[in-house]
Enzyme design. Structure first.
Site: not given
Ligand code: PNS
Length: 171
Positions: A17, A41, A90, A128
């Site tokens: 990250h 998660k 990745r 993570s």
């Molecule tokens: O590190 P991650 O868990 O892959 O990140 C995912 C994240 C947090 C970026 C995604 O779940 C997110 O944007 N969540 C906020 C809610 C949202 O806007 N959802 C719409 C996109 S599917």
């Protein structure tokens, strides 16, 4: 002023990250690191813990701002005048999920673009979840996270072990 956001769960933040954050910070006037709730998660660290851990490792970067919020990412971007979302890729296994999120966000707000940065080769295995998996078995995570984060992960693991009921306490 061109602003971008690098969103994620960061549970915990890894060297992978940080590689993306530092590269993206060089491309924009201001980079927000957005800590969000991923409903799929179950986090190890609370939101407050993740904010303080990330602020600590990024303290020396004046154009990086650490934020956390609930709700849709595109709504936050609109409210803060952020037009670019950064995500790291990745491997090809990330692609389907990332493309789906990017397209969903674009359908919701066509003024916001997602830019993918290719993860540096040395971090292409890292996530993570991998950090948590290694630490759960007492392994060495020093190559995967900064020293301060390593300490916090160990502290969290020790407090969990202390809280776990012993065999005689379990019904
Ligand atoms: O590190 P991650 O868990 O892959 O990140 C995912 C994240 C947090 C970026 C995604 O779940 C997110 O944007 N969540 C906020 C809610 C949202 O806007 N959802 C719409 C996109 S599917």
């Amino acid at each position: 002023m061109k602003k971008a956001i690098y969103p994620g769960s960061f549970d915990p933040i890894t060297n992978g990250h940080l590689d993306i954050i530092k590269r993206a910070a060089g491309m924009f006037d201001e980079l927000y690191v957005g800590i969000l709730i991923n409903s799929a998660k179950n986090p190890l660290f609370s939101m407050e813990e993740r904010v303080s851990m990330i602020e600590e490792v990024l303290a020396e970067y004046p154009n990086i701002k650490v934020v956390s919020f609930d709700g849709l990412l595109v709504d936050y971007c609109k409210a803060q005048n952020i037009s670019v979302i950064i995500r790291g890729l990745r491997a090809v296994t990330d692609f389907d999920y990332e493309l789906q999120i990017a397209q969903t966000n674009r359908v919701m707000d066509p003024n916001i673009d997602t830019i993918f940065l290719a993860t540096s080769l040395e971090y292409s295995y890292l996530s993570s979840s991998i950090v948590k998996e290694i630490s759960a078995y007492g392994g060495d995570i020093s190559k995967t996270v900064p020293k301060t984060i390593e300490k916090r992960v160990h502290q969290k693991r020790s407090s969990q072990i202390l809280q776990r009921p012993t065999a005689s306490e379990t019904p």
